[in-house]
Write a protein that holds these residues in place. Structure first.
Motif, PDB file in Angstrom:
ATOM      1  N   ARG C  10       0.833  -1.203   0.000  1.00  0.00           N
ATOM      2  CA  ARG C  10       0.000   0.000   0.000  1.00  0.00           C
ATOM      3  C   ARG C  10       0.868   1.253   0.000  1.00  0.00           C
ATOM      4  O   ARG C  10       0.611   2.222  -0.703  1.00  0.00           O
ATOM      5  CB  ARG C  10      -0.904  -0.015   1.234  1.00  0.00           C
ATOM      6  N   ARG C  11       1.917   1.196   0.786  1.00  0.00           N
ATOM      7  CA  ARG C  11       2.818   2.340   0.877  1.00  0.00           C
ATOM      8  C   ARG C  11       3.420   2.678  -0.485  1.00  0.00           C
ATOM      9  O   ARG C  11       3.411   3.826  -0.917  1.00  0.00           O
ATOM     10  CB  ARG C  11       3.932   2.005   1.860  1.00  0.00           C
ATOM     11  N   ASP C  12       3.936   1.646  -1.187  1.00  0.00           N
ATOM     12  CA  ASP C  12       4.592   1.908  -2.465  1.00  0.00           C
ATOM     13  C   ASP C  12       3.605   2.383  -3.521  1.00  0.00           C
ATOM     14  O   ASP C  12       3.935   3.246  -4.344  1.00  0.00           O
ATOM     15  CB  ASP C  12       5.329   0.657  -2.945  1.00  0.00           C
ATOM     16  N   VAL C  13       2.401   1.819  -3.480  1.00  0.00           N
ATOM     17  CA  VAL C  13       1.408   2.266  -4.455  1.00  0.00           C
ATOM     18  C   VAL C  13       1.017   3.713  -4.172  1.00  0.00           C
ATOM     19  O   VAL C  13       0.900   4.533  -5.090  1.00  0.00           O
ATOM     20  CB  VAL C  13       0.174   1.331  -4.419  1.00  0.00           C
ATOM     21  N   LEU C  14       0.865   4.043  -2.895  1.00  0.00           N
ATOM     22  CA  LEU C  14       0.540   5.420  -2.520  1.00  0.00           C
ATOM     23  C   LEU C  14       1.633   6.382  -2.988  1.00  0.00           C
ATOM     24  O   LEU C  14       1.364   7.441  -3.561  1.00  0.00           O
ATOM     25  CB  LEU C  14       0.370   5.503  -0.997  1.00  0.00           C
ATOM     26  N   LEU C  15       2.891   5.982  -2.770  1.00  0.00           N
ATOM     27  CA  LEU C  15       3.999   6.842  -3.180  1.00  0.00           C
ATOM     28  C   LEU C  15       4.016   7.028  -4.690  1.00  0.00           C
ATOM     29  O   LEU C  15       4.280   8.123  -5.201  1.00  0.00           O
ATOM     30  CB  LEU C  15       5.325   6.252  -2.713  1.00  0.00           C
ATOM     31  N   ALA C  16       3.733   5.945  -5.427  1.00  0.00           N
ATOM     32  CA  ALA C  16       3.710   6.049  -6.888  1.00  0.00           C
ATOM     33  C   ALA C  16       2.579   6.961  -7.327  1.00  0.00           C
ATOM     34  O   ALA C  16       2.722   7.733  -8.284  1.00  0.00           O
ATOM     35  CB  ALA C  16       3.551   4.668  -7.512  1.00  0.00           C
ATOM     36  N   ALA C  17       1.452   6.896  -6.602  1.00  0.00           N
ATOM     37  CA  ALA C  17       0.316   7.745  -6.961  1.00  0.00           C
ATOM     38  C   ALA C  17       0.657   9.221  -6.752  1.00  0.00           C
ATOM     39  O   ALA C  17       0.163  10.090  -7.468  1.00  0.00           O
ATOM     40  CB  ALA C  17      -0.897   7.361  -6.122  1.00  0.00           C
ATOM     41  N   ARG C  18       1.544   9.488  -5.789  1.00  0.00           N
ATOM     42  CA  ARG C  18       1.943  10.879  -5.566  1.00  0.00           C
ATOM     43  C   ARG C  18       2.947  11.344  -6.620  1.00  0.00           C
ATOM     44  O   ARG C  18       3.234  12.520  -6.735  1.00  0.00           O
ATOM     45  CB  ARG C  18       2.582  11.022  -4.177  1.00  0.00           C
ATOM     46  N   ARG C  19       3.541  10.412  -7.308  1.00  0.00           N
ATOM     47  CA  ARG C  19       4.554  10.777  -8.314  1.00  0.00           C
ATOM     48  C   ARG C  19       4.164  10.197  -9.653  1.00  0.00           C
ATOM     49  O   ARG C  19       4.841   9.341 -10.203  1.00  0.00           O
ATOM     50  CB  ARG C  19       5.924  10.210  -7.905  1.00  0.00           C
ATOM     51  N   ARG C  20       3.069  10.674 -10.181  1.00  0.00           N
ATOM     52  CA  ARG C  20       2.561  10.073 -11.408  1.00  0.00           C
ATOM     53  C   ARG C  20       3.463  10.341 -12.606  1.00  0.00           C
ATOM     54  O   ARG C  20       3.484   9.592 -13.550  1.00  0.00           O
ATOM     55  CB  ARG C  20       1.146  10.559 -11.683  1.00  0.00           C
ATOM     56  N   GLY C  21       4.231  11.415 -12.546  1.00  0.00           N
ATOM     57  CA  GLY C  21       5.116  11.749 -13.664  1.00  0.00           C
ATOM     58  C   GLY C  21       6.104  10.628 -13.948  1.00  0.00           C
ATOM     59  O   GLY C  21       6.239  10.169 -15.082  1.00  0.00           O
ATOM     60  N   ASP C  22       6.764  10.147 -12.893  1.00  0.00           N
ATOM     61  CA  ASP C  22       7.743   9.069 -13.045  1.00  0.00           C
ATOM     62  C   ASP C  22       7.079   7.831 -13.614  1.00  0.00           C
ATOM     63  O   ASP C  22       7.633   7.121 -14.449  1.00  0.00           O
ATOM     64  CB  ASP C  22       8.351   8.698 -11.682  1.00  0.00           C
ATOM     65  N   LYS C  98       7.777  -5.292  -1.988  1.00  0.00           N
ATOM     66  CA  LYS C  98       8.259  -4.293  -2.937  1.00  0.00           C
ATOM     67  C   LYS C  98       8.107  -4.790  -4.374  1.00  0.00           C
ATOM     68  O   LYS C  98       7.740  -4.033  -5.273  1.00  0.00           O
ATOM     69  CB  LYS C  98       9.735  -3.997  -2.666  1.00  0.00           C
ATOM     70  N   ALA C  99       8.414  -6.090  -4.573  1.00  0.00           N
ATOM     71  CA  ALA C  99       8.308  -6.646  -5.930  1.00  0.00           C
ATOM     72  C   ALA C  99       6.852  -6.661  -6.379  1.00  0.00           C
ATOM     73  O   ALA C  99       6.544  -6.324  -7.525  1.00  0.00           O
ATOM     74  CB  ALA C  99       8.901  -8.055  -5.976  1.00  0.00           C
ATOM     75  N   ILE C 100       5.950  -7.040  -5.477  1.00  0.00           N
ATOM     76  CA  ILE C 100       4.528  -7.063  -5.843  1.00  0.00           C
ATOM     77  C   ILE C 100       4.054  -5.649  -6.173  1.00  0.00           C
ATOM     78  O   ILE C 100       3.353  -5.426  -7.167  1.00  0.00           O
ATOM     79  CB  ILE C 100       3.685  -7.665  -4.697  1.00  0.00           C
ATOM     80  N   ALA C 101       4.465  -4.682  -5.351  1.00  0.00           N
ATOM     81  CA  ALA C 101       4.070  -3.302  -5.612  1.00  0.00           C
ATOM     82  C   ALA C 101       4.612  -2.844  -6.967  1.00  0.00           C
ATOM     83  O   ALA C 101       3.907  -2.180  -7.739  1.00  0.00           O
ATOM     84  CB  ALA C 101       4.574  -2.391  -4.501  1.00  0.00           C
ATOM     85  N   HIS C 102       5.845  -3.218  -7.255  1.00  0.00           N
ATOM     86  CA  HIS C 102       6.429  -2.840  -8.541  1.00  0.00           C
ATOM     87  C   HIS C 102       5.612  -3.414  -9.690  1.00  0.00           C
ATOM     88  O   HIS C 102       5.395  -2.769 -10.711  1.00  0.00           O
ATOM     89  CB  HIS C 102       7.873  -3.341  -8.630  1.00  0.00           C
ATOM     90  N   TRP C 103       5.134  -4.645  -9.491  1.00  0.00           N
ATOM     91  CA  TRP C 103       4.329  -5.264 -10.538  1.00  0.00           C
ATOM     92  C   TRP C 103       2.990  -4.537 -10.685  1.00  0.00           C
ATOM     93  O   TRP C 103       2.527  -4.275 -11.789  1.00  0.00           O
ATOM     94  CB  TRP C 103       4.101  -6.746 -10.231  1.00  0.00           C
ATOM     95  N   ILE C 104       2.373  -4.205  -9.554  1.00  0.00           N
ATOM     96  CA  ILE C 104       1.080  -3.508  -9.628  1.00  0.00           C
ATOM     97  C   ILE C 104       1.251  -2.161 -10.335  1.00  0.00           C
ATOM     98  O   ILE C 104       0.450  -1.778 -11.180  1.00  0.00           O
ATOM     99  CB  ILE C 104       0.505  -3.295  -8.216  1.00  0.00           C
ATOM    100  N   ILE C 105       2.325  -1.468 -10.004  1.00  0.00           N
ATOM    101  CA  ILE C 105       2.517  -0.126 -10.547  1.00  0.00           C
ATOM    102  C   ILE C 105       2.942  -0.170 -12.007  1.00  0.00           C
ATOM    103  O   ILE C 105       2.461   0.592 -12.838  1.00  0.00           O
ATOM    104  CB  ILE C 105       3.574   0.638  -9.722  1.00  0.00           C
TER     105      ILE C 105
END
Lengths: 244, 205, 222
Positions: C10-22, C98-105
């Motif tokens: 959840r944390r990594d997905v949230l962080l990715a959502a805050r940085r949509r540009g990347d 972290k790997a699962i989050a990377h896959w989701i993102i």
């Protein structure tokens, strides 16, 4: 016999120093004998003519390239399990030789492929796997070169070696599988003509020579690494002062 | 509770220290002293279990750190050079996620109280990116308070703080130790813990 | 245990959502790489159909590598990685999360874009389905194996290029089985065998990769 005694760098260094000339001499003699058999004694192949003689270099190199990778993984595992520095040094010392043999195997393979298949390169399963093996060697060496701290470099390289060695059979299997599905113009390497006795001897002797060469080179590289890493210790200082 | 025996540390080929040891019990504080580059931070990282010593062993409640990973993780809190907070999250989110990763639920009320105590009541809804260095340090300190840890390991806790902030940290450490907690810290600034004399350990002479 | 895993994800997905540009960069990279091939090779439809599956798969490898070098690096820089390593949970769960989050993102969006790219390459409908299916099984492998590379190269100069060098050879089986499955549909030879092998490779990566990258993280942070 106490293994730890030989695993200590201060014992290893002089011992390796004594052994290297013997292995080097053996490597030299065996190479000369092997090449003599390969080029002058072994009969000309009736299908492939003289060109086949490159197998006296190609086959031993290909064997060594795979074998050295496994040995590297072995030393890596020992190093990670028992935290013995010398194991990491051995693993590291072997990598360039392994990469060299892989490259030689690819290169001689290409030279042999030209007359046999009419092409320098075909995407044959073995050639392709060998190419990927070369990539794996390059990866390990690049990783270790990028890390300044020797302790971290040893461990990171060792982990990568272990991951690689688990993957090598899978890669080989997948490439073979891929190759059989894409059978196009491929000429199978396995259709090698039945080998004359002398050819086999020549190849075995060359393989033995490659072994000796590897041991000699790896030991001397390991010696340098040990000296570099232990340069703070008393025995290295004594060693360096002893031979100005 | 925390004991260290015969610790040695190497960086590259340099031996930073060797044969270092101490015992620390409840209600005690330890101040690690030594000049720059003498291995204070390395020692603290060994004590946290982040890196392994070249020799020696650290024990928590009698168990070596490798074995006590789970318990130690719950009872120890570390504040390093880096603040350990995400710039893209608000201070509140930072605290709550950090707590969740440690296996604890942190309700909004407690988190707000902690942030108010470190003087951040006006910045709770901004991403940490817009905060100043000192303010971010304060977020990390609030995290330390809400971690509910028994042992605090603090690497230069006073950097980047103003006079009032320094006084606050001193009060925090003192309260923690008086309440029976353990604290290990390094600092280059004078640290006044009134009514409390920390043990000292000097590193790499 | 599971709660920790979910928190990491959840944390990594949230962080990715805050940085949509990347995040968008990696997706557009994927689209652009794939679109370059017809320009380089020519628009001949049957040719494009032959190379289509392979091109999409190779581009997926590259896109996954592009985002991998930052898997641990950002957390390493701001100190949150250290904090997570000191949490009471096993480190292998952290790397798995972290790997699962990377896959989701990064993996799931590829699945959604891939059919569109397949259409550009003139792939028939069944092949498009197979492309999505093979990517669905294959992209988690990329994230899992990639996490090993990301952990090994943490904090090194030129980490991004180095990850590629280390991990690309390990991706070979996934590429062969994945692209092979789609090709099996195109040539009518079937793709069950490919898919099962891909699935087996996924299981193996799932079992081993989190442990190895946990060890690698410890080595790198030390």
């Amino acid at each position: 016999m106490n293994l730890y005694h030989y695993a200590s760098p201060s014992t290893f260094y002089p011992l390796a120093g004594k052994l290297i000339p013997w292995f080097a001499a053996l490597a030299f003699i065996l190479t000369v004998v092997g090449l003599y058999i390969g080029f002058f004694v072994a009969p000309t192949d009736f299908q492939q003519g003289e060109g086949y003689r490159i197998i006296f270099i190609h086959v031993p190199a290909a064997w060594m390239s795979m074998f050295i990778y496994v040995v590297m993984a072995f030393w890596s595992a020992i190093g990670l399990a028992w935290n013995t520095r010398l194991s990491f040094v051995m693993a590291r010392a072997l990598a360039p030789t392994g990469a060299m043999f892989t490259f030689v195997a690819l290169w001689t393979g290409a030279l042999w492929g030209k007359p046999m298949w009419g092409a320098w390169w075909v995407w044959d399963a073995r050639l392709t796997s060998e190419l990927i093996l070369l990539f794996l060697y390059v990866g390990v060496m690049a990783l270790q070169a990028a890390i300044d701290d020797p302790r971290r470099a040893d461990r990171a390289g060792a982990l990568l070696n272990l991951v690689g060695v688990i993957n090598v059979p899978i890669i080989y299997f997948s490439v073979t599988w891929w190759n059989t599905l894409h059978q196009g113009s491929s000429v199978s390497l396995t259709r090698a003509p039945s080998m004359a006795q002398t050819m086999l001897w020549g190849m075995l002797i060359m393989a033995l020579a490659a072994w000796m060469y590897t041991i000699a080179v790896a030991l001397s590289r390991a010696r340098t690494l040990v000296l570099e890493r232990e340069r703070q210790t008393e025995w290295v200082r004594a060693q360096l002062e002893g031979q100005p | 509770m925390l004991s260290a025996n015969g610790l040695a540390c190497e960086r590259g080929e340099r031996l930073l220290f060797r044969n270092l040891g101490f015992e620390l019990g409840r209600g005690e504080a330890l101040l690690v002293v030594g000049g720059n580059g003498r291995g204070k931070t390395s020692l603290l990282r060994i004590l946290c279990g982040l890196s392994a010593p070249a020799a020696g062993v650290v024990r928590w409640r009698g168990d070596p750190l490798g074995k006590a990973h789970e318990q130690y993780g719950r009872e120890m809190a570390y504040l390093g050079h880096a603040n350990g907070i995400k710039d893209d999250l608000t201070p509140m989110e930072n605290l709550r996620i950090a707590a969740a990763l440690n296996g604890r639920e942190l309700d909004a009320g407690t988190a707000t109280a902690a942030l108010e105590r470190v003087g951040l009541s006006r910045c709770m809804d901004f991403p940490a990116r817009v905060l100043s260095f000192g303010q971010r340090r304060r977020v990390a300190l609030a995290g330390l308070m809400t971690a509910g840890a028994l042992l605090w390991i603090l690497d230069e806790p006073l950097t980047g703080l103003d006079v009032e902030g320094v006084a606050m940290v001193e009060r925090m450490i003192r309260d923690h130790v008086v309440a029976g907690g353990l604290a290990i810290m390094t600092t280059h600034q004078p640290l006044v813990l009134d009514g409390l004399t920390p043990k000292t350990l000097s590193v790499g002479e | 245990m599971l709660k920790f895993l979910f928190t990491v994800i959840r944390r990594d997905v949230l962080l990715a959502a805050r940085r949509r540009g990347d995040w968008l960069t990696a997706q557009f990279f994927f689209v652009m790489v794939v679109s370059m091939f017809p320009l380089g090779i020519g628009p001949e439809p049957s040719m494009l159909r032959t190379i289509g599956p392979g091109v999409v798969w190779v581009a997926a490898l590259l896109a996954s590598l592009l985002s991998l070098d930052r898997l641990f690096a950002d957390d390493y820089r701001d100190g949150t990685l250290e904090q997570m390593l000191m949490s009471p949970s096993p480190i292998a769960l952290l790397t798995l999360g972290k790997a699962i989050a990377h896959w989701i993102i990064n993996g799931i969006p590829l699945l959604l874009i891939a059919p569109l790219l397949g259409i550009q390459f003139n792939l028939p409908a069944e092949a498009l389905w197979m492309l999505v299916l093979s990517l669905a099984i294959g992209t988690p492998i990329l994230s899992l194996l990639g996490s090993i590379g990301a952990a090994l190269t943490l904090g090194l100069r030129g980490g991004g290029a180095l990850v590629t060098l280390l991990i690309m050879p390990l991706y070979v089986p996934a590429l062969i089985f994945g692209a092979g499955a789609v090709e099996g549909v195109l040539s009518g030879t079937g793709s069950e065998a490919h898919l099962s092998l891909l699935g087996a490779f996924l299981m193996m990566s799932l079992l081993l990769a989190p442990w190895v990258s946990a060890m690698a993280l410890k080595v790198s942070v030390e």
